[in-house]
Scaffold this active site. Structure first.
Site, PDB file in Angstrom:
ATOM      1  N   TYR A  46      -4.204   9.912  12.553  1.00  0.00           N
ATOM      2  CA  TYR A  46      -3.742   8.605  12.042  1.00  0.00           C
ATOM      3  C   TYR A  46      -2.357   8.767  11.395  1.00  0.00           C
ATOM      4  CZ  TYR A  46      -3.457   4.544   8.904  1.00  0.00           C
ATOM      5  OH  TYR A  46      -3.035   3.412   8.226  1.00  0.00           O
ATOM      6  N   GLY A  90      -2.112  -7.653  15.265  1.00  0.00           N
ATOM      7  CA  GLY A  90      -3.255  -7.350  14.387  1.00  0.00           C
ATOM      8  C   GLY A  90      -3.390  -8.392  13.299  1.00  0.00           C
ATOM      9  N   ILE A 100      -4.094  -7.164   6.278  1.00  0.00           N
ATOM     10  CA  ILE A 100      -2.703  -7.465   5.924  1.00  0.00           C
ATOM     11  C   ILE A 100      -2.053  -8.370   6.978  1.00  0.00           C
ATOM     12  CG2 ILE A 100      -0.433  -6.378   5.563  1.00  0.00           C
ATOM     13  CD1 ILE A 100      -2.184  -3.853   4.584  1.00  0.00           C
TER      14      ILE A 100
END
Ligand SMILES: NC(=O)c1ccc[n+]([C@@H]2O[C@H](COP(=O)([O-])OP(=O)(O)OC[C@H]3O[C@@H](n4cnc5c(N)ncnc54)[C@H](OP(=O)(O)O)[C@@H]3O)[C@@H](O)[C@H]2O)c1
Length: 270
Positions: free
Chosen positions: A172, A16, A21
């Protein structure tokens, strides 16, 4: 003239790494001379991430792009095979990729709830598939970028895909708890999990209206990647602070149960 200080350059895979981040972590690591394997969910976002890293001053020769959509476990396996082939030694794996659970419950082609798969099962599978390069030297580390939201979560053992009761936030949070628990699983490398702080990224709305910059969050992740940072195996860090995770994450029974569940959910379908 003082003798040159040997610089320890590492090979690090950041999942990712196209935004938020993850991209900022890749930027920091490339800036200190590491070889960074930049993972992207698709070719276009990967090319764009690399272009921005180079524009920011990263040495293109130290960057590699790997593409895999984590909502497809076959792509995770294929990427792991390519990385293992090209990098016999992997010093650090940063499991950072994540999505918010969608408004409506969504299953992947593998039959898993999408946030559970992208945020946890793909990381679980990738880590296991990279066992050879991660075991090639004694000090490799796996940094799971999880979240303080794991404290609100429980793992729905009999309904991990949340078919009976679906809520975006609980789904989540479950994925973040799973990632935090996974850091405690026994392995030949050192695993930890880290809450990077609430940061102004695409995932911010899950947490708050405002947050730190993604660059600030990445400093906490990059610090744990640094070989001079001593890690406590299995620990959870709240930014820079060693912090007790949710009590359930400390139960050995939960670690074993989670690994058994994950093994079943990532098994290739016959
Ligand atoms: N932001 C916060 O306040 C916060 C707080 C606590 C923890 N965290 C954790 O920090 C980590 C990084 O998140 P972030 O805030 O930086 O969010 P972000 O900017 O949305 O980054 C998520 C990354 O995951 C990638 N990704 C999404 N779906 C994917 C898929 N199907 N396959 C492969 N990769 C996929 C994204 O790629 P594209 O962007 O190219 O789609 C992106 O590179 C996550 O693990 C998150 O849980 C964030």
């Amino acid at each position: 003239m003082s003798p040159a200080v040997p610089v320890c350059r590492q090979t690090v895979l950041v999942t990712g790494a196209t935004s938020g981040i993850g991209w900022q972590t890749a930027r920091l690591l490339a800036g200190q001379g590491d070889t960074v394997i930049v993972h992207a969910p698709d070719q276009a976002s990967g090319d764009d991430a690399i272009t921005r890293l180079v524009a920011d001053g990263a040495n293109a020769l130290q960057l590699r792009l790997e593409v895999a959509d984590f909502s497809r476990l076959d792509e995770v396996r294929a990427m792991a095979a390519r990385v293992a082939d090209e990098h016999p030694t992997l010093d650090v794996l940063v499991n950072n990729a994540a999505v918010a659970a969608p408004e409506r419950r969504t299953l992947t082609a593998d039959g898993n709830e999408i946030a559970l798969q992208v945020n946890f099962l793909a990381a679980y599978l990738l880590t296991h598939e990279l066992r050879d390069p991660l075991s090639a030297q004694p000090h490799s580390r796996v940094i799971n970028v999880s979240s303080s939201i794991h404290r609100t979560a429980s793992i729905a053992w009999s309904d991990p895909h949340r078919a009976k009761r679906y809520s975006r936030l609980a789904t989540y949070a479950q994925s973040q708890l799973a990632l935090t628990v996974f850091a405690r699983a026994e392995a030949p490398w050192t695993s930890v999990s880290v809450h990077p702080g609430v940061c102004d990224t695409a995932l911010l709305p899950l947490y708050a209206h405002e947050g730190d910059s993604a660059a600030e969050g990445a400093t906490h992740v990059a610090r744990l990647c640094n070989p001079s940072t001593e890690l406590v195996p299995g620990a959870y860090y709240d930014r820079t602070t060693l912090s007790p995770p949710a009590p359930v994450a400390l139960e050995d029974r939960t670690v074993r149960r989670l690994c058994k569940l994950a093994d079943r959910l990532v098994a290739p379908t016959p």
